[in-house]
Design a protein around this motif. Sequence first.
Motif, PDB file in Angstrom:
ATOM      1  N   SER A  19       0.812  -1.220   0.000  1.00  0.00           N
ATOM      2  CA  SER A  19       0.000   0.000   0.000  1.00  0.00           C
ATOM      3  C   SER A  19       0.846   1.271   0.000  1.00  0.00           C
ATOM      4  CB  SER A  19      -0.931   0.017   1.221  1.00  0.00           C
ATOM      5  OG  SER A  19      -0.171  -0.014   2.431  1.00  0.00           O
ATOM      6  N   ALA A  20       2.168   1.143   0.064  1.00  0.00           N
ATOM      7  CA  ALA A  20       3.034   2.314   0.053  1.00  0.00           C
ATOM      8  C   ALA A  20       3.018   2.976  -1.318  1.00  0.00           C
ATOM      9  CB  ALA A  20       4.456   1.904   0.422  1.00  0.00           C
ATOM     10  N   ASP A  21       3.035   4.291  -1.322  1.00  0.00           N
ATOM     11  CA  ASP A  21       3.092   4.998  -2.601  1.00  0.00           C
ATOM     12  C   ASP A  21       4.506   5.448  -2.949  1.00  0.00           C
ATOM     13  OD1 ASP A  21       3.012   6.829  -0.484  1.00  0.00           O
ATOM     14  OD2 ASP A  21       2.146   8.406  -1.728  1.00  0.00           O
ATOM     15  N   VAL A  22       5.407   5.505  -1.962  1.00  0.00           N
ATOM     16  CA  VAL A  22       6.816   5.804  -2.194  1.00  0.00           C
ATOM     17  C   VAL A  22       7.647   4.792  -1.411  1.00  0.00           C
ATOM     18  CG1 VAL A  22       8.689   7.456  -1.853  1.00  0.00           C
ATOM     19  CG2 VAL A  22       6.445   8.261  -2.607  1.00  0.00           C
ATOM     20  N   VAL A  23       8.558   4.118  -2.096  1.00  0.00           N
ATOM     21  CA  VAL A  23       9.414   3.103  -1.472  1.00  0.00           C
ATOM     22  C   VAL A  23      10.869   3.492  -1.722  1.00  0.00           C
ATOM     23  CG1 VAL A  23      10.045   0.659  -1.382  1.00  0.00           C
ATOM     24  CG2 VAL A  23       7.684   1.319  -1.894  1.00  0.00           C
ATOM     25  N   LEU A  24      11.610   3.658  -0.648  1.00  0.00           N
ATOM     26  CA  LEU A  24      13.036   3.960  -0.745  1.00  0.00           C
ATOM     27  C   LEU A  24      13.812   2.739  -0.265  1.00  0.00           C
ATOM     28  CD1 LEU A  24      15.492   5.796  -1.146  1.00  0.00           C
ATOM     29  CD2 LEU A  24      15.069   6.735   1.154  1.00  0.00           C
ATOM     30  N   VAL A  25      14.546   2.119  -1.176  1.00  0.00           N
ATOM     31  CA  VAL A  25      15.382   0.960  -0.846  1.00  0.00           C
ATOM     32  C   VAL A  25      16.772   1.474  -0.528  1.00  0.00           C
ATOM     33  CG1 VAL A  25      16.301  -1.241  -1.646  1.00  0.00           C
ATOM     34  CG2 VAL A  25      14.015  -0.510  -2.373  1.00  0.00           C
ATOM     35  N   LEU A  26      17.187   1.281   0.700  1.00  0.00           N
ATOM     36  CA  LEU A  26      18.471   1.792   1.185  1.00  0.00           C
ATOM     37  C   LEU A  26      19.354   0.622   1.616  1.00  0.00           C
ATOM     38  CD1 LEU A  26      17.492   4.831   3.460  1.00  0.00           C
ATOM     39  CD2 LEU A  26      18.860   4.934   1.366  1.00  0.00           C
ATOM     40  N   VAL A  63       9.474   3.949  -6.769  1.00  0.00           N
ATOM     41  CA  VAL A  63      10.536   3.207  -6.106  1.00  0.00           C
ATOM     42  C   VAL A  63      11.883   3.847  -6.425  1.00  0.00           C
ATOM     43  CG1 VAL A  63      11.670   0.962  -5.837  1.00  0.00           C
ATOM     44  CG2 VAL A  63       9.189   1.075  -6.222  1.00  0.00           C
ATOM     45  N   PHE A  64      12.686   4.051  -5.390  1.00  0.00           N
ATOM     46  CA  PHE A  64      14.024   4.627  -5.523  1.00  0.00           C
ATOM     47  C   PHE A  64      15.021   3.686  -4.850  1.00  0.00           C
ATOM     48  CE2 PHE A  64      10.889   7.987  -5.209  1.00  0.00           C
ATOM     49  CZ  PHE A  64      11.192   8.834  -6.284  1.00  0.00           C
ATOM     50  N   VAL A  65      16.152   3.432  -5.493  1.00  0.00           N
ATOM     51  CA  VAL A  65      17.182   2.552  -4.950  1.00  0.00           C
ATOM     52  C   VAL A  65      18.454   3.368  -4.738  1.00  0.00           C
ATOM     53  CG1 VAL A  65      18.638   0.532  -5.365  1.00  0.00           C
ATOM     54  CG2 VAL A  65      16.230   0.506  -6.076  1.00  0.00           C
ATOM     55  N   VAL A  66      18.896   3.436  -3.491  1.00  0.00           N
ATOM     56  CA  VAL A  66      20.150   4.099  -3.143  1.00  0.00           C
ATOM     57  C   VAL A  66      21.019   3.077  -2.422  1.00  0.00           C
ATOM     58  CG1 VAL A  66      21.248   5.956  -1.833  1.00  0.00           C
ATOM     59  CG2 VAL A  66      19.038   6.359  -2.951  1.00  0.00           C
ATOM     60  N   ASP A  67      22.246   2.890  -2.906  1.00  0.00           N
ATOM     61  CA  ASP A  67      23.075   1.809  -2.394  1.00  0.00           C
ATOM     62  C   ASP A  67      24.517   2.072  -2.770  1.00  0.00           C
ATOM     63  OD1 ASP A  67      24.023  -0.698  -1.501  1.00  0.00           O
ATOM     64  OD2 ASP A  67      22.241  -1.734  -2.213  1.00  0.00           O
ATOM     65  N   GLU A  68      25.433   1.477  -2.025  1.00  0.00           N
ATOM     66  CA  GLU A  68      26.829   1.490  -2.450  1.00  0.00           C
ATOM     67  C   GLU A  68      27.038   0.561  -3.644  1.00  0.00           C
ATOM     68  OE1 GLU A  68      28.157  -1.856   0.895  1.00  0.00           O
ATOM     69  OE2 GLU A  68      28.897   0.209   1.026  1.00  0.00           O
ATOM     70  N   ASP A  69      26.081  -0.311  -3.893  1.00  0.00           N
ATOM     71  CA  ASP A  69      26.139  -1.292  -4.981  1.00  0.00           C
ATOM     72  C   ASP A  69      24.739  -1.402  -5.590  1.00  0.00           C
ATOM     73  OD1 ASP A  69      26.801  -3.423  -6.634  1.00  0.00           O
ATOM     74  OD2 ASP A  69      26.630  -4.921  -5.045  1.00  0.00           O
ATOM     75  N   PRO A  70      24.268  -0.340  -6.279  1.00  0.00           N
ATOM     76  CA  PRO A  70      22.845  -0.271  -6.627  1.00  0.00           C
ATOM     77  C   PRO A  70      22.390  -1.239  -7.708  1.00  0.00           C
ATOM     78  CG  PRO A  70      24.028   1.591  -7.562  1.00  0.00           C
ATOM     79  CD  PRO A  70      24.999   0.880  -6.672  1.00  0.00           C
ATOM     80  N   LEU A  71      23.298  -1.743  -8.533  1.00  0.00           N
ATOM     81  CA  LEU A  71      22.889  -2.641  -9.614  1.00  0.00           C
ATOM     82  C   LEU A  71      23.298  -4.087  -9.374  1.00  0.00           C
ATOM     83  CD1 LEU A  71      23.617  -0.450 -12.779  1.00  0.00           C
ATOM     84  CD2 LEU A  71      21.465  -0.767 -11.545  1.00  0.00           C
ATOM     85  N   LYS A  72      23.919  -4.380  -8.237  1.00  0.00           N
ATOM     86  CA  LYS A  72      24.307  -5.758  -7.892  1.00  0.00           C
ATOM     87  C   LYS A  72      25.043  -6.408  -9.073  1.00  0.00           C
ATOM     88  CE  LYS A  72      21.685  -4.537  -4.555  1.00  0.00           C
ATOM     89  NZ  LYS A  72      22.271  -3.848  -3.401  1.00  0.00           N
TER      90      LYS A  72
END
Length: 583
Positions: free
Chosen positions: A295-302, A321-330
């Motif tokens: 049900s979330a309308d904004v998801v931040l993957v950290l 959906v937003f992905v922020v990571d030191e390794d964002p594309l795996k």
Amino acid sequence: MGSDATTRRSGDGGYTTSTAFLEALAEGGVEYVFGNLGSDHPGILEAYALARAEGREHTLPRLVICPHESVAMAAALGHAQVSGVAQVVLAHVECGTQNIGGMLHNAAKGRTGVLMYAGASPFTQDGELFGSRNEFIQWIQDVHDQRGIVRGYTKYDNEIRTGANVKQLVRRAVQIASSSPAGPVYLVGPREVMEAEAPPQRADPAQFPPVAPAALAPDTVERVASALAGARQPVVVTSYLGRDRAAVPELVRLCEAAGAGVLESVPMHVNFPADHPLHWGYQWNDQHHNPLLESADVVLVLGSDVPWIPTRNRPSADARVFVVDEDPLKEQMPLWHVPAELFARADLATAVRQLRERVTELAEPSAVAARRATAEAEHERLFEQRSRREVPDGETITPEYLVALVRDLVDDDTLVLTESITNYPAVSWHLRRNTPGSLLGSGGGSLGWALGAAVGAKLAAPDRTVVSLVGDGSYLFGVPSSAFWLARRYDAPSLTIVFDNNGWNAPKASALGVHPDGTAARHDDFGVDFTPQADLAGIAAAAGGAWGRTVKAAGELPGALAEAYSVVRSGRAAVLAVQVPGL
């Protein structure tokens, strides 16, 4: 180094490549070399003996003898996870390198810096150079591509070909291992090279720092912060943000500023305080929908490799959906994708700090207050439901009851290692750790990490009490005879609590997930039980002089736990095997 040391001949206690190698490690901050020794290591052993004879052993890392390479690697990982400094594993040529395999996987997938060094079979056989072949095994252990054994997992590999630049190679290897995303590196040194006289050399460790933290670009900050500030129901999903303990309080401030709930997916660290009212619980191999995520309308993957399982639980198709990571594309995972409108590479603590500052400026206070009230109500509902499970079933010890007792026993400074596998969810939901750095997992999927890691963790933090929660399968994978001997020799006691369900529950669960009505299910024939049961506590007692006990009834458990914890705090290792419902 004294000038006289450089003039000695090879083999006569001179200043060799091995000595320079070990000095470079110590100068770079490495405290321990966890080693399983072999015919490729005479130069290393001679360098240590000479240092002791000359009263300069403090100039080299301490050598910790490990009777199994897997335990050595696990210990190095445990130390590095606690200290934040890459440690070193000494392996015996290609055989020892292969024995490291499972823990190498954990180092790579858990992004833990470690330097592995292995000798190689001598490359001369007729005495042409000092250190030439003199044992039959050195022909058998000569393989085409020893470095290739590990190349699918390492960030860097190289061969030491001369003592003239060995310090530079070591510095570079440690720099790469320590730079985000951290990971394992591998060096090989043929015996003739490691025995050879080396010239004096300098390679200033201050000139080989890890790569500095990266920040988000200003337009990325604006885009993500605007979405969070204006969301109806924002959620943050994280798995390993807590590897950097400084990132945890920053995430708390961001979520409070945005009114966002936090969902921990397959967590191996304290990523967000469990008791915080914005915590929305834990997600492992959950085979059901998660309404809070959906049900979330904004998801931040950290910082997450598996934020959700697409076939079982995922955000709405309309969610941003937003992905922020030191390794964002795996990039080391051949198959991986999270549908997102933005992927950004950044240091997580730095990125969260940037987002929090901008969200605070953009968010409307009354909207944030409303979102926080909703999120806090969900927190109360979720954790209240779980609390009802923290009772035994008569005299049967449930995992939830066991973990709740452990929660009440340990303090905030206790370091808990978890390798409980099918009981990972019970540990997460009922241990409820709040202090950053007080909970660690391997970060990978190869069993046997916790027993050795507990030794390394204790060496890194000798004043902390270390408690491991493991499955019986994980316990046996951990080579307990070697691990508890190691703990006894190096005065590194810990408490190991085993969820003993007499078998491998994980393969059975996997089989049922694919074939719920298959032949194996109909006949309850999975081939995963451990009958006859091993005396798990007895192994530790025999090998390492540990206190050991097996508990079968709920009424015995509180007293046994208290006694085991007291034993460890007094300086002796302890193993408490707790029989929980079987397969």
